[in-house]
Write a protein that holds these residues in place. Sequence first.
Motif, PDB file in Angstrom:
ATOM      1  N   LEU A  90       0.874  -1.156   0.000  1.00 53.66           N
ATOM      2  CA  LEU A  90       0.000   0.000   0.000  1.00 53.66           C
ATOM      3  C   LEU A  90       0.919   1.216   0.000  1.00 53.66           C
ATOM      4  N   PHE A  91       0.916   1.953  -1.089  1.00 54.17           N
ATOM      5  CA  PHE A  91       1.821   3.083  -1.270  1.00 54.17           C
ATOM      6  C   PHE A  91       1.082   4.380  -0.948  1.00 54.17           C
ATOM      7  N   ILE A  92       1.387   4.964   0.213  1.00 60.23           N
ATOM      8  CA  ILE A  92       0.764   6.219   0.632  1.00 60.23           C
ATOM      9  C   ILE A  92       1.658   7.357   0.152  1.00 60.23           C
ATOM     10  N   ASP A  93       1.272   7.970  -0.946  1.00 63.69           N
ATOM     11  CA  ASP A  93       2.090   8.984  -1.593  1.00 63.69           C
ATOM     12  C   ASP A  93       1.716  10.381  -1.090  1.00 63.69           C
ATOM     13  N   ASP A  94       2.711  11.106  -0.583  1.00 64.04           N
ATOM     14  CA  ASP A  94       2.524  12.476  -0.094  1.00 64.04           C
ATOM     15  C   ASP A  94       1.521  12.503   1.058  1.00 64.04           C
ATOM     16  N   ILE A  95       1.936  11.964   2.182  1.00 63.51           N
ATOM     17  CA  ILE A  95       1.024  11.821   3.326  1.00 63.51           C
ATOM     18  C   ILE A  95       0.582  13.184   3.879  1.00 63.51           C
TER      19      ILE A  95
END
Length: 206
Positions: A90-95
């Motif tokens: 699960l890639f959380i981009d720019d949290i």
Amino acid sequence: TLSNILKFSNNQKVWADLITHLSGSEKHKPVILYGPTGCGKSFGVEECLKLCNINCVILDGSCPESPAELETWIIQVRNNGVLEGKGGVLFIDDIESFTPQCREILVKQINLTKRRMSTIIITCTDLYALDIKSIASIVPKDRSFKLYPMNDNMITRILSKKGYNNRLIENILPFGKGDVRQCEIVLKLYCATKGILEEKGIKSNI
């Protein structure tokens, strides 16, 4: 082994360490990558996942705004094996782009690190920003990777891969200052302006 495009980056060690982590016995544990805008965080993560044959679901600030809906969606992705290949991420981009309420849900999920669950990779600009401090405190230093601005060689490779002319790329590099996003914005502006002028029959040397 790093792809040719990552070998020429200023962050070669980071990408090698990320691949090592994703290939190891503790790959289920979360990782955070931080660095300035346009340094290639998202691009590098996606390249590393390809090299490891790991599929991912990308989550960014455009995700469901309802915390409850977001949590349900994340649980489904992490638990039901919808990701094929050698595991899933699960890639959380720019949290930083998430609302505070949604970040609370993300913190809760980052704390859940069971081997059977898809791992989480997080990117952000400022690891020590007050609004994401709770997230940074969960991930230890050995899984927190700092990235530096791109060198001109890598920016050229990325943009030429997208179809831009190398001579044109070379001309706009000084405006980007190591920020590949800024370079692409300048290129798009150039192409749009040139197209408008050509439609009007105006010759231009830009």
